[in-house]
Design an enzyme around this catalytic site. Sequence first.
Site, PDB file in Angstrom:
ATOM      1  N   ASP A   2       8.541   4.293  -0.949  1.00  0.00           N
ATOM      2  CA  ASP A   2       7.803   3.508   0.041  1.00  0.00           C
ATOM      3  C   ASP A   2       6.402   2.766  -0.384  1.00  0.00           C
ATOM      4  O   ASP A   2       5.351   3.198  -0.391  1.00  0.00           O
ATOM      5  CB  ASP A   2       7.326   4.753   1.232  1.00  0.00           C
ATOM      6  CG  ASP A   2       7.082   4.183   2.452  1.00  0.00           C
ATOM      7  OD1 ASP A   2       7.166   2.820   2.677  1.00  0.00           O
ATOM      8  OD2 ASP A   2       6.455   4.642   3.345  1.00  0.00           O
TER       9      ASP A   2
ATOM     10  N   ASP B 246       0.899  -1.234   0.024  1.00  0.00           N
ATOM     11  CA  ASP B 246       0.038   0.088  -0.060  1.00  0.00           C
ATOM     12  C   ASP B 246       0.647   1.232   0.061  1.00  0.00           C
ATOM     13  O   ASP B 246       1.944   1.097   0.319  1.00  0.00           O
ATOM     14  CB  ASP B 246      -0.864  -0.185   1.081  1.00  0.00           C
ATOM     15  CG  ASP B 246      -0.263   0.042   2.448  1.00  0.00           C
ATOM     16  OD1 ASP B 246       0.783  -0.504   2.713  1.00  0.00           O
ATOM     17  OD2 ASP B 246      -0.693   0.825   3.637  1.00  0.00           O
TER      18      ASP B 246
ATOM     19  N   HIS C  84       6.709   9.549   0.915  1.00  0.00           N
ATOM     20  CA  HIS C  84       5.333  10.445   1.014  1.00  0.00           C
ATOM     21  C   HIS C  84       5.442  11.757   0.287  1.00  0.00           C
ATOM     22  O   HIS C  84       4.368  12.602   0.714  1.00  0.00           O
ATOM     23  CB  HIS C  84       4.840  10.421   2.511  1.00  0.00           C
ATOM     24  CG  HIS C  84       4.898   9.034   3.220  1.00  0.00           C
ATOM     25  ND1 HIS C  84       4.421   9.156   4.641  1.00  0.00           N
ATOM     26  CD2 HIS C  84       4.914   7.801   2.789  1.00  0.00           C
ATOM     27  CE1 HIS C  84       4.452   7.854   4.973  1.00  0.00           C
ATOM     28  NE2 HIS C  84       4.516   6.813   3.806  1.00  0.00           N
TER      29      HIS C  84
ATOM     30  N   GLU D 109      -0.089  -0.914   5.607  1.00  0.00           N
ATOM     31  CA  GLU D 109       1.094  -0.668   6.614  1.00  0.00           C
ATOM     32  C   GLU D 109       0.879   0.956   6.882  1.00  0.00           C
ATOM     33  O   GLU D 109       1.101   1.407   8.235  1.00  0.00           O
ATOM     34  CB  GLU D 109       2.313  -0.980   5.875  1.00  0.00           C
ATOM     35  CG  GLU D 109       3.393  -0.998   6.914  1.00  0.00           C
ATOM     36  CD  GLU D 109       4.192   0.641   7.015  1.00  0.00           C
ATOM     37  OE1 GLU D 109       4.898   1.054   7.702  1.00  0.00           O
ATOM     38  OE2 GLU D 109       3.859   1.409   5.895  1.00  0.00           O
TER      39      GLU D 109
END
Length: 363
Positions: free
Chosen positions: A97, A72, A339, A127
């Site tokens: 990520d 995810d 992110h 996660e």
Amino acid sequence: MTHLDLAVPVELLAKALVDIPSVSGNEDRIADAVEAALTPLVHLEVTRLGNAIVARTHLGRPERVVIAGHLDTVPIKGNVPSEWSADGDLVGRGAVDMKAGVAVQLSLAAALTAPTRDITWVFYDQEEVEADRNGLGRIARERPDLVAGDFAVLCEPTQGVIEGGCNGTMRAEVRVHGKAAHSARAWKGLNAVHRAAPLLAVLAEHEPETFTVDGLDYREGVNAVRISGGIAGNVIPDECIVTLNYRFAPRWTLAEAQSRLEALVASSGIDGYDLVYTDLSGAARPGLDAPLAASFAESVARTGVAAPRAKQGWTDVARFGELGIPAVNYGPGDPELAHADDERCPVIEIHQCRAGLEAWLTS
């Protein structure tokens, strides 16, 4: 269904994964693709639990290693589909990520039909959200046999450097009580926001400590991350809530870390408060003293990267630690870019990580 070709160069596989939207809670499409790609591989036993896939070799080797990564991502912000930057980086949500790391896993899962250690490949969901939704945690609760092993590698972004263990993290709400009154007659009340001031002063003056654990340095931190209080512009607040986040070194158990945080709050001298924990996640020791960790570090060192260092954030290596399995973080990408809107991963790091894992798993 999206088709994943596990035989293409690993950076192209990473790009294909980034191009499959998989925000936490919506991993069906990528999980379907991963399951479909792994199922035809006769050297692997593939099991699916929800949107988590576990693929295992059964070669009778004396050691079993678990290599895990999550499918995810955080929400997309105009950065899917992916693209290549001018200097050749893969750019897109999840490039760091951690779909570059997942691409390394999938590429090796297909290629290594006779590794020198039995391998459990884990691809899990959710996660990036609340801990109780975490797919690896769900597997550990429902089918711990699927993640049993002697050593684990979590392919979180580390720029290809082994990062041992992780800090623990906890959040707590300190609810400071007062007495409501009309602000025109403030002396009739007790201002809870004002009463929280000594706690904020202690936090502002607090100097975070660094602790060395098994040769690696872990930096701690205690911070107020939110404060709220009051119901109207003419009412003395009868409650002030200060939310604290404590990042603690693996020197401490969860209970010891709680005691340290509670002592810090008490040292402020405030009274009339309650402390309620809203999140508790234990730390993990480096795990580098395990024989398998030493051999892994030797293989990775041959790729020319820096020596192992501490993981300053919290990762799922802590879940392996709870299962008694030594674990480290190792994957492509700069964790400081995770992110970010321009999340990007150098192709050279994807190749280095694949080479480091392959060398270890075939030595």
